[in-house]
Design a protein around this motif. Structure first.
Motif, short mmCIF file in Angstrom:
data_model
loop_
_atom_site.label_atom_id
_atom_site.label_comp_id
_atom_site.label_asym_id
_atom_site.label_seq_id
_atom_site.Cartn_x
_atom_site.Cartn_y
_atom_site.Cartn_z
N VAL A 82 -11.67 -27.16 -3.81
CA VAL A 82 -11.60 -26.13 -4.85
C VAL A 82 -11.61 -24.74 -4.24
O VAL A 82 -10.81 -23.86 -4.61
CB VAL A 82 -12.77 -26.29 -5.84
CG1 VAL A 82 -12.85 -25.10 -6.80
CG2 VAL A 82 -12.63 -27.59 -6.63
N SER A 83 -12.49 -24.51 -3.27
CA SER A 83 -12.60 -23.17 -2.67
C SER A 83 -11.36 -22.84 -1.84
O SER A 83 -10.88 -21.70 -1.84
CB SER A 83 -13.87 -23.07 -1.81
OG SER A 83 -13.81 -23.97 -0.72
N ALA A 124 -17.07 -22.91 2.61
CA ALA A 124 -17.68 -22.56 1.33
C ALA A 124 -19.16 -22.94 1.30
O ALA A 124 -19.53 -24.02 1.78
CB ALA A 124 -16.95 -23.28 0.19
N PRO A 125 -20.03 -22.08 0.74
CA PRO A 125 -21.47 -22.36 0.74
C PRO A 125 -21.85 -23.67 0.05
O PRO A 125 -22.62 -24.46 0.59
CB PRO A 125 -22.07 -21.15 0.00
CG PRO A 125 -21.05 -20.07 0.15
CD PRO A 125 -19.72 -20.76 0.17
N TRP A 126 -21.30 -23.92 -1.16
CA TRP A 126 -21.70 -25.11 -1.89
C TRP A 126 -21.18 -26.38 -1.22
O TRP A 126 -21.88 -27.39 -1.16
CB TRP A 126 -21.23 -25.03 -3.34
CG TRP A 126 -21.93 -23.97 -4.12
CD1 TRP A 126 -21.39 -22.82 -4.64
CD2 TRP A 126 -23.32 -23.94 -4.47
NE1 TRP A 126 -22.35 -22.09 -5.28
CE2 TRP A 126 -23.55 -22.75 -5.19
CE3 TRP A 126 -24.39 -24.80 -4.24
CZ2 TRP A 126 -24.79 -22.40 -5.68
CZ3 TRP A 126 -25.65 -24.46 -4.72
CH2 TRP A 126 -25.84 -23.26 -5.43
N ALA A 168 -20.94 -21.20 9.46
CA ALA A 168 -19.75 -20.39 9.21
C ALA A 168 -19.81 -19.73 7.84
O ALA A 168 -19.46 -18.56 7.68
CB ALA A 168 -18.49 -21.26 9.32
N SER A 169 -20.28 -20.47 6.84
CA SER A 169 -20.36 -19.91 5.48
C SER A 169 -21.44 -18.83 5.39
O SER A 169 -21.27 -17.83 4.69
CB SER A 169 -20.64 -21.02 4.46
OG SER A 169 -21.91 -21.58 4.64
N VAL A 170 -22.54 -19.01 6.13
CA VAL A 170 -23.62 -18.01 6.11
C VAL A 170 -23.13 -16.71 6.77
O VAL A 170 -23.36 -15.61 6.26
CB VAL A 170 -24.87 -18.55 6.84
CG1 VAL A 170 -25.88 -17.42 7.06
CG2 VAL A 170 -25.51 -19.67 6.03
N GLY A 230 -16.98 -15.53 15.36
CA GLY A 230 -18.10 -16.44 15.21
C GLY A 230 -17.87 -17.45 14.10
O GLY A 230 -18.25 -18.62 14.21
N ILE A 231 -17.24 -16.98 13.01
CA ILE A 231 -16.91 -17.89 11.91
C ILE A 231 -15.94 -18.95 12.39
O ILE A 231 -16.11 -20.15 12.11
CB ILE A 231 -16.30 -17.10 10.73
CG1 ILE A 231 -17.31 -16.11 10.17
CG2 ILE A 231 -15.82 -18.04 9.64
CD1 ILE A 231 -16.75 -15.18 9.11
N ALA A 232 -14.91 -18.53 13.12
CA ALA A 232 -13.93 -19.48 13.64
C ALA A 232 -14.58 -20.46 14.61
O ALA A 232 -14.32 -21.67 14.55
CB ALA A 232 -12.79 -18.73 14.34
N ALA A 233 -15.45 -19.95 15.48
CA ALA A 233 -16.11 -20.82 16.46
C ALA A 233 -17.00 -21.86 15.77
O ALA A 233 -17.03 -23.03 16.16
CB ALA A 233 -16.93 -19.99 17.44
N ALA A 234 -17.74 -21.42 14.74
CA ALA A 234 -18.61 -22.35 14.02
C ALA A 234 -17.80 -23.41 13.31
O ALA A 234 -18.16 -24.60 13.31
CB ALA A 234 -19.48 -21.58 13.02
N THR A 235 -16.67 -23.02 12.70
CA THR A 235 -15.82 -23.97 12.01
C THR A 235 -15.22 -24.98 12.99
O THR A 235 -15.20 -26.19 12.73
CB THR A 235 -14.69 -23.25 11.26
OG1 THR A 235 -15.25 -22.31 10.34
CG2 THR A 235 -13.82 -24.23 10.50
#
Length: 233
Positions: free
Chosen positions: A94-95, A117-119, A165-167, A183-188
């Motif tokens: 959905v996100s 996505a957080p949820w 990544a969502s945080v 950092g987001i890319a690395a975490a994902t």
């Protein structure tokens, strides 16, 4: 021989592995510059769809039954872990679909690529937690090989990485050149790699189990029929 052995992986294992590869491709720093925002979001959507399909296959595995009176704590945790992971996959879909539509229709969001996505991440962490409960009671599961400690902990690592990544994304201002976008890319990508490792660990465990069972099956076959029944080996 090893390549042929990989073909024997369960269908849900293939789904999680293929979906993880697509997540790695989409999260790679230079992907958007090469194929564009819309295509990058589409790659994410395809990866998430594979995750969702794999979760459906995992939930409907032979032997896994809907909780009922008399279900053991291990079976309850096992079923709810699979169901919660399916919910997380749907929430991711959905996100991602929202990001894809925005990149197609909203000029201001034209450079926005989906991030975890957080949820959906929360559902994945919850599923991994339930899986840890299930693996601690493996003797109660419909198939003790369905979950292993190595696979479960790697899945937890992947789920926590998606959550990280969502945080990070939630804490940062919007815009293509965000301070910790890398950092987001690395975490994902870390999360996706962990899911691939979990798939390989699961396959290795099943392959080892088959090797251990083979001598016993041959022995039973050599012994011949017992009590008028043919050996199951």
């Amino acid at each position: 021989m090893r390549a042929r052995s990989l073909l024997w992986m369960r269908r849900e294992a293939w789904g999680f592995a293929a979906g993880s590869v697509l997540f790695i491709v989409a999260a790679y720093t230079h992907t958007m510059a090469v194929i564009g925002t819309v295509a990058t979001n589409l790659v994410y959507l395809c990866g998430s769809a594979l995750f969702t399909w794999a979760a459906i296959e995992q939930l409907r595995l032979d032997g896994r039954r809907v909780p009922h009176r008399g279900s053991t704590p291990g079976n309850l945790a096992d079923w709810w872990a699979a169901a919660t992971r399916l919910l997380g996959g749907v929430l991711f879909n959905v996100s991602i679909l929202g990001s894809l539509i925005a990149s197609l229709t909203d000029i201001d969001a034209g450079d926005v690529v989906w991030t975890s996505a957080p949820w959906g991440s929360a559902a994945y962490v919850a599923a991994a937690t339930l899986a840890l409960v299930a693996v601690s009671k493996r003797e109660q599961l419909w198939d003790p090989r369905a979950r292993t400690p190595a696979t479960t902990w790697l899945t937890m690592l992947g789920s926590l990485s998606f959550a990280a990544a969502s945080v990070i994304d939630y804490a940062l201002p919007p815009g293509e050149q965000r301070p910790l976008a890398g950092g987001i890319a690395a975490a994902t990508m870390t999360g996706a790699v962990a899911f691939i490792a979990a798939t390989l660990a699961s396959h290795a465990s099943e392959a080892a189990q088959r090797r251990d069972e083979r001598p016993e099956q041959k022995r039973k076959a050599a012994d011949g029929p017992h009590d008028g029944r043919l050996s199951s080996g």
